[in-house]
Design a protein around this motif. Structure first.
Motif: not given
Length: 762
Positions: A38-52, A268-279
């Motif tokens: 396991r590796r320790k989470t680096q506490y950047g902005k998003s990880n500080r939110e996780q810690l909170k 849910l650790d899903l930042e970066g997924i693609q999101q769009m409509t079919f059109q």
């Protein structure tokens, strides 16, 4: 006992929070799927939110288990939204996405012995272990304090299955009491929420299917399909570290729907997924080759086709999404390719010629490529060939030119000035001949290439829909199909043309994008052609839908087995059915069930509502538009005292827009007419058109004029009304003028009344 349970669990909570704050405990994640380090989470902005968030609620559940075997090892496991490890790498809280968490979600007092397949401790092989659960506890935590504990043990005894509350009371546990409490207190925000602490057994089964498996989830309204999909993606990415979020796509029905889960992606650790409509997906690929405007709005389809029962256009649209058109395109495009190769035209430039047989040999040399890429390389090969011939001729001219000016004219008795004039004229002749050679090969190649160009995607589609071609394929189609297109002209490309156009593109071109997994939400409104396209762009899919919400009648899906058997065709794929609705109260779901039973009869299998009571559904007759407006305003005044999100839904677009204008005069900035191309609105009062309400939920809903004329008893209106009713979480009021829809038979009595004014909103 009751005080001891609360006291001991509060001590555990206090200790965990304190150690997180002191950094004695840390949030960890697996670095990859092949390693147990396991590796320790680096506490950047998003990880500080996780810690909170971890500090606010370190865990939500506990299991006491025995691993059956020689040792009979006992273990107490706490489960949370993040994995928490101490400085010695000991696991304090287990991430909900771990395989063992499935034991927590699947436990019931009757189902206390479970099997779990895991990686072996000594060898990288899978092994199945048997786990006996002694006790499960679910925690309700607020502001660092445990408010209540639901305890279930491996016995149906009422003495041990109990609810412990903070005021010291000990009550007999009610089945799903923890979830019931959350749902009763829940307010809708317009944004999707995570359900980690309340995932139900059947939902967990859908979430934990492996990534190499297509999953179709047939879920009734309010069964949590959309939330399940996002949690499934979180589970898949957590357990398949080789897949990056960018290689995952979520297809939603609208920009409005997609905006509803943006805030949930970081949780849910899903930042970066693609999101769009079919059109959006289709236009992203097709726009460069179509070079023509596309009308992606579906309003006209409902207002001018479905609601008016314009049968010919409805049948044409159904064919555009059908397996019949897909098969026709497969045969037609393949035949066009075959004829293209067989009918190659020889090319001759200068005194050089490539015969049809030679060209076919060149063509076959690139057979490993897609058709369009093969054509590109083929043209380049022929071009290079004749360019080489041209350059050889130019080189020969150059030799002649240099021989004349350096050899033949040398010592020719010319003065310096005469030599200069002669060489200048010869250079001019040389340049002219070179230009003529270049022009000859360029024009010759261009004329040949023009003859050899393959038809455009749009022209192939237009030819496929021609009466002549459909007649030629009539033995494969319903006999009425060719007649529907006898005088048909594709005047405008619409939403319903995008799937077949993209299908043609993919028959000819390399895949422009490729995804490891695609989630399709509101998939009941996708045609066969939609799924045929998506199958070419991804390895596997999670398909979410409800056949009873399939309001694109005849175009969308009302039988998932057709998709399973005709498209997915894998023994590993799964069709999971969710029959419990968690969104709406029992009273609202009783109305929804009545609507579908009135349409489908005794054979209809009712939806199972979660055991949550609420206000009775109100049915109110109105005699005029003025009375309707007064009643709506009065209802909103009452509801605004206890609800944050209220919706008024009208079947008709123009009437819904007029109603929004009238209400804005009363409530000004509190009212918004919902536009699918916008993000979720912050206004408390939303006015919607019926067919724009899919996938949305509100605290309370008003339905405008559900009468016999607006909602006749047919499949379309039964499904549409079912959709509208199930948008409400806590309270529902239905207005009608004259005679209520017969879809509501058995709920309200009928008495015909006179009508008055303001009919433009009735």
């Amino acid at each position: 006992m009751k005080n001891d349970v609360l006291r001991s669990e509060q001590q555990k909570l206090d200790e965990t929070i304190q150690r997180l704050e002191n950094a004695t405990y840390q949030i960890y994640e697996l670095s990859d799927t092949k390693s147990t380090t396991r590796r320790k989470t680096q506490y950047g902005k998003s990880n500080r939110e996780q810690l909170k968030k971890a500090i606010e609620e370190p865990f939500f559940g506990r299991l006491d288990v025995i691993y059956e075997g020689e040792d009979g090892e006992r273990e107490t496991l706490y489960f949370g939204k993040q994995e928490i490890i101490d400085q010695d790498n000991n696991q304090i809280v287990v991430d909900w996405r771990r395989p063992i968490a499935s034991i927590y979600y699947n436990f019931t007092p009757e189902n206390y012995i479970q099997k779990l397949t895991i990686k072996g401790k000594k060898y990288p092989l899978e092994e199945t272990i048997t786990i006996r659960v002694e006790r499960k506890r679910e925690f309700s935590i607020k502001n660092g304090k445990i408010k209540s504990i639901i305890q279930k043990v491996a016995s149906p005894s009422k003495d041990v299955n109990a609810t412990f509350t903070e005021d010291g009371e000990e009550d007999i546990a009610i089945i799903d009491e923890f979830l019931k409490e959350i749902l009763q207190q829940n307010e809708t925000t317009g944004y999707m929420k995570e359900i980690i602490a309340t995932i139900q057994k059947e939902q967990d089964a859908a979430i934990r299917q492996p990534i190499n498996r297509n999953v179709i989830i047939q879920g009734v309204a309010g069964s949590g399909k959309s939330s399940i999909a996002l949690h499934r993606l979180s589970f898949l990415l957590f357990n398949n570290k080789h897949i990056s979020p960018e290689h995952v796509l979520i297809l939603g029905p609208s920009k409005l729907f997609i905006s509803s889960f943006q805030g949930l992606l970081p949780e849910l650790d899903l930042e970066g997924i693609q999101q769009m409509t079919f059109q959006q997906l289709a236009l992203q690929i097709l726009q460069p080759v179509l070079k023509k405007e596309v009308n992606v709005s579906i309003n006209w389809y409902f207002e001018n086709v479905l609601f008016t029962n314009e049968s010919e256009e409805k049948k044409r649209i159904q064919f555009k999404g059908s397996s019949g058109l897909a098969q026709l395109l497969d045969h037609f495009v393949e035949e066009m390719k075959r004829q293209y190769i067989e009918q190659m035209q020889a090319i001759a430039i200068f005194d050089e010629r490539l015969s049809r047989e030679q060209l076919q040999e060149i063509w076959n040399g690139y057979s490993y490529l897609s058709f369009s890429k093969q054509m590109e390389r083929f043209f380049q090969h022929v071009r290079n060939h004749f360019e080489h011939v041209m350059k050889t001729k130019v080189a020969h001219l150059t030799e002649q030119y240099e021989s004349i000016i350096h050899t033949f004219l040398a010592n020719g008795g010319l003065t310096k000035e005469e030599y200069k004039d002669v060489t200048k004229k010869i250079k001019s002749v040389y340049d002219y001949k070179v230009q003529q050679l270049e022009k000859q090969w360029r024009e010759g190649f261009s004329q040949w290439k023009k003859k050899m160009e393959f038809p455009s995607i749009l022209s192939i589609y237009q030819r496929a829909l021609s009466y002549e071609l459909l007649t030629a394929f009539s033995h494969e189609l319903d006999e009425e199909i060719p007649l529907l297109f006898r005088d048909y002209h594709l005047e405008q490309i619409t939403y319903f043309d995008l799937p077949p156009l993209l299908y043609i593109y993919l028959l000819l071109h390399e895949k422009p994008v490729s995804y490891a997994h695609i989630v399709v939400d509101e998939a009941q409104d996708f045609s066969y052609m939609h799924f045929a396209v998506l199958q070419k762009l991804t390895k596997t899919m999670t398909i979410l839908g409800d056949k009873d919400q399939s309001i694109y009648v005849g175009y969308g899906q009302d039988n998932w087995e057709n998709v399973m058997n005709n498209l997915l065709k894998s023994d590993e794929d799964m069709l999971l059915t969710l029959e419990t609705s968690y969104r709406s109260t029992k009273q609202i779901m009783e109305v929804a069930n009545t609507i579908l039973q009135n349409q489908y009869g005794p054979s209809y299998r009712p939806i199972t509502p979660f055991n949550r009571n609420g206000a009775a559904v109100q049915f109110v007759e109105v005699r005029s538009g003025q009375e309707l407006l007064d009643q709506i305003v009065s209802t909103i005044h009452e509801w605004k005292q206890r609800y944050k999100r209220i919706a008024i839904i009208h079947k008709d677009e123009q009437k819904a827009m007029k109603l929004a204008q009238y209400l804005k005069q009363e409530y000004k900035s509190d009212v918004v007419y919902v536009n699918l191309d916008e993000n979720v609105s912050s206004q408390s009062i939303s006015v919607l058109t019926s067919y724009h309400s899919k996938g949305m939920e509100f605290d309370a809903v008003i339905l405008v004029n559900v009468n016999a004329e607006s909602f006749p008893k047919d499949e379309l209106h039964a499904r549409l009304l079912y959709v509208l009713v199930t948008r409400a979480q806590h309270e529902l009021k239905i207005f009608y003028q004259n005679i209520p829809s017969s879809l509501l038979d058995g709920i309200i009595s009928v008495e015909k009344k006179a009508v008055s004014k303001f009919d433009d909103i009735l």
